[in-house]
Design a protein around this motif. Structure first.
Motif, PDB file in Angstrom:
ATOM      1  N   HIS A  17      40.523 -18.550  48.736  1.00 16.99           N
ATOM      2  CA  HIS A  17      39.872 -17.258  48.931  1.00 16.99           C
ATOM      3  C   HIS A  17      39.691 -17.028  50.417  1.00 16.99           C
ATOM      4  N   THR A  41      42.949 -15.072  46.813  1.00 19.63           N
ATOM      5  CA  THR A  41      42.251 -14.254  45.821  1.00 19.63           C
ATOM      6  C   THR A  41      41.461 -13.111  46.457  1.00 19.63           C
ATOM      7  N   HIS A  45      42.149  -9.457  44.894  1.00 19.15           N
ATOM      8  CA  HIS A  45      41.102  -8.553  44.401  1.00 19.15           C
ATOM      9  C   HIS A  45      41.129  -7.221  45.142  1.00 19.15           C
ATOM     10  N   ASP A  49      41.286  -3.696  43.221  1.00 19.84           N
ATOM     11  CA  ASP A  49      40.166  -2.754  43.323  1.00 19.84           C
ATOM     12  C   ASP A  49      39.992  -2.350  44.783  1.00 19.84           C
ATOM     13  N   SER A  52      36.511  -1.504  46.156  1.00 25.53           N
ATOM     14  CA  SER A  52      35.455  -2.514  46.233  1.00 25.53           C
ATOM     15  C   SER A  52      35.106  -2.772  47.692  1.00 25.53           C
ATOM     16  N   ASN A  55      34.227  -8.376  48.462  1.00 22.98           N
ATOM     17  CA  ASN A  55      35.184  -9.349  47.930  1.00 22.98           C
ATOM     18  C   ASN A  55      34.699 -10.774  48.135  1.00 22.98           C
ATOM     19  N   LEU A  60      32.470 -12.454  43.207  1.00 16.51           N
ATOM     20  CA  LEU A  60      33.626 -12.290  42.327  1.00 16.51           C
ATOM     21  C   LEU A  60      33.619 -13.337  41.220  1.00 16.51           C
ATOM     22  N   TYR A  64      33.811 -12.323  37.354  1.00 12.16           N
ATOM     23  CA  TYR A  64      35.059 -12.513  36.617  1.00 12.16           C
ATOM     24  C   TYR A  64      35.216 -13.878  35.945  1.00 12.16           C
ATOM     25  N   LEU A 101      39.725 -17.285  39.509  1.00  9.14           N
ATOM     26  CA  LEU A 101      39.986 -15.889  39.855  1.00  9.14           C
ATOM     27  C   LEU A 101      41.488 -15.603  39.850  1.00  9.14           C
ATOM     28  N   PHE A 105      43.382 -12.621  37.999  1.00  6.99           N
ATOM     29  CA  PHE A 105      43.979 -11.557  38.791  1.00  6.99           C
ATOM     30  C   PHE A 105      45.508 -11.513  38.721  1.00  6.99           C
TER      31      PHE A 105
END
Length: 120
Positions: A17, A41, A45, A49, A52, A55, A60, A64, A101, A105
């Motif tokens: 991430h 990720t 994301h 989105d 958003s 993040n 998240l 999720y 995630l 995703f």
């Protein structure tokens, strides 16, 4: 296998991430350019989105995955003062969250034909 060998093997996949900083640091440390496939990720994301404004990994993960708010019972700004077992559990969950995630995703990005945009 050590980090250098993992980064240099084009058959390897690293999921993280917001991993741009980490990968650049490892590339500088080992004086290499990664060949493995990276999945971020944060970027995933953002593509799913675009409206958003948050993040952040923990939020998240709470939204999720079934990990919930895994950082609620630990002061992440002062980990050196936390009990060792709490720090280990936190670090494990912080490592698992991006993988969970990714599993959520990636299929959505495939459906929308957006996979090639974020692979690097």
């Amino acid at each position: 296998m050590f980090p250098k060998e993992i980064l240099l093997d084009e058959n390897n996949i690293i999921i993280g991430h917001n991993i741009k900083f980490d990968i650049k640091a490892l590339e500088q440390l080992y004086k290499i350019k990664h060949k493995c496939k990276l999945y971020d990720t944060y970027i995933m994301h953002s593509l799913l989105d675009e409206n958003s404004n948050d993040n952040e990994l923990k939020k998240l993960a709470a939204t999720y995955t079934n990990l919930g708010h895994y950082d609620d019972n630990i002061d992440v700004t002062n980990l050196e003062y936390e009990p060792f077992n709490k720090v280990i559990i936190y670090n494990i969950l912080d490592s698992i969250a991006p993988v969970m995630l990714f599993e959520k995703f990636y299929p959505k990005l495939q459906e929308q034909r957006l996979v090639n945009i974020f692979e690097f």
